[in-house]
Scaffold this active site. Structure first.
Site, short mmCIF file in Angstrom:
data_model
loop_
_atom_site.label_atom_id
_atom_site.label_comp_id
_atom_site.label_asym_id
_atom_site.label_seq_id
_atom_site.Cartn_x
_atom_site.Cartn_y
_atom_site.Cartn_z
CG ASP A 178 -1.97 1.06 1.19
OD1 ASP A 178 -1.81 2.04 0.44
OD2 ASP A 178 -2.97 0.91 1.90
CG ASN A 211 -12.95 -4.57 10.65
OD1 ASN A 211 -13.09 -5.06 11.78
ND2 ASN A 211 -12.02 -3.67 10.39
#
Length: 394
Positions: free
Chosen positions: A38, A233
């Site tokens: 990332d 989540n």
């Protein structure tokens, strides 16, 4: 060796869940590497430790690293690119054209993925957990081996490159281009091997996020890349709601309504996909450090093995069957009624575009003289009908 790629829409918590998974794997005795591709690195924040481009030990059997894409471009590509500009200039290509021809779109992301593959193959790790970028960047990243391999073949065809290079005494650089193309093929095979590589798709239980996740499932299936699990989540915690609900008031109404909405979204998602869906409740404090990540992994996996999943091999992308004088070709993709699908014939390939993601699918040899006459979408994907063109029958 196993490679687990964690991806999802930005801000859904994929970095934390990737780190927690790596902690659990190391705790179960697996030599584990967790690495971030990332561009907005936050893996170090999850561990509360400093990380660099080379793996460093953060716990017993657990190493971590950030891939330095800028450094990879500087060290790996720039030298080869400079030599290729000389080759093209020696062949009479204008210097400005040579500059454009040696720019490979998305190269930094591609080098990040090749660095992960290098670490996976050269290290002593049994499992490699990859914290990928947000979904859009990950999809582009996973499409790059095909796209850049095609680019190299078109811009630097082996015979023409060898001819240009031999004229200026640079035969070795033609070999370098060919080795790069071969390396991309190896990378593509590694990503598409369901025994090695799996994707864990992280989402929050919101309709917009789930809609993007469904598109991601179709795009990855189009690339023959296996998604072996989904993680929802930040659910509103039921245990913490009890006291608030007893007292009543606006907070209780909000919590009850929010959790009901989340449960409804997850129920729809479970119906629409056969993939295992794990859930994690929202925590009051952000999980930082090995102890907090281990606790999160306990909630996420319980007693199960993070490497365990369902069917180890995804269905074949293409299945063909005769239908009278015609043929029906099934393209197995997890599509929905909202999926934007387009088909086109490109020489001996079928160009399939799903929600903006395109892939050229080589057609079986028997279909190459047939034409596409119809296509439909159902719960099993695309069903394409091929018939002999009328002019071919006359």
């Amino acid at each position: 060796m196993r490679i687990l790629l964690f991806t999802g829409k930005g801000g859904v918590g994929k970095t934390t869940l990737a780190a927690a998974t790596a902690v659990r794997l190391a705790g179960r005795g697996h030599e584990t590497l967790v690495v971030s591709t990332d561009p907005a690195h936050s893996l170090a924040d999850a561990f509360g430790a400093r990380l660099a481009g080379e793996p460093s030990l953060v716990d017993t059997r657990l190493s971590a690293a950030h891939v330095d894409t800028r450094g990879l471009v500087d060290s790996v590509w720039d030298e080869l690119r400079g030599k290729l500009r000389l080759v093209l200039a020696g062949a009479g290509v204008d210097s400005l054209d040579a500059e454009e021809l040696t720019v490979v779109p998305g190269l930094d992301e591609l080098l990040a993925l090749t660095e992960v593959a290098r670490l996976a193959r050269t290290g002593a790790w049994e499992t490699v957990v990859v914290d990928c970028g947000p979904t859009a960047e990950t999809l582009r990243l996973l499409a790059l081996p095909d796209a850049i391999g095609t680019y190299l073949k078109r811009v630097f065809p082996p015979r023409s490159v060898r001819g240009m290079v031999s004229g200026v005494g640079r035969q070795g650089w033609a070999d370098a281009v060919e080795r790069l193309a071969e390396h991309l093929t190896d990378l593509r095979e590694l990503l598409a091997d369901p025994q090695v590589t799996g994707v864990r798709l992280v989402l929050t239980p919101e309709r917009l996020v789930v809609a993007e996740s469904r598109r991601t499932l179709a795009a990855l299936a189009l690339r023959d890349i296996r998604v072996d699990g989904m993680i929802a989540n930040r659910l509103v915690p039921k245990a913490g709601m009890r006291g608030v609900l007893q007292r009543g008031g606006p907070a209780a109404t909000w919590l009850r309504t929010r959790r009901a909405e989340q449960d409804a979204v997850l129920a729809e998602l479970r119906v629409s996909t056969p993939l295992e869906l794990r859930v994690v409740e929202h925590r009051a404090a952000e999980p930082v450090g090995l102890t907090a990540l281990a606790d999160l992994a306990d909630e996420l996996y319980g007693r199960s093995d993070p490497l365990a999943c369902g069917d180890s091999r995804p269905p074949s992308l293409l299945r063909m069957r005769p239908d009278g004088d015609a043929y029906l070709l099934r393209v197995a993709l997890p599509l929905t009624e909202q999926s934007d699908v387009d088909l086109a014939r490109v020489a001996d390939d079928l160009a399939v575009t799903v929600d903006g993601m395109r892939r050229l699918v080589p057609l079986p040899a028997v279909l190459r003289r047939y034409a596409v006459v119809d296509a439909s979408v159902d719960s099993d994907g695309l069903l394409v009908r091929f018939e002999i063109p009328v002019e071919a029958l006359s």
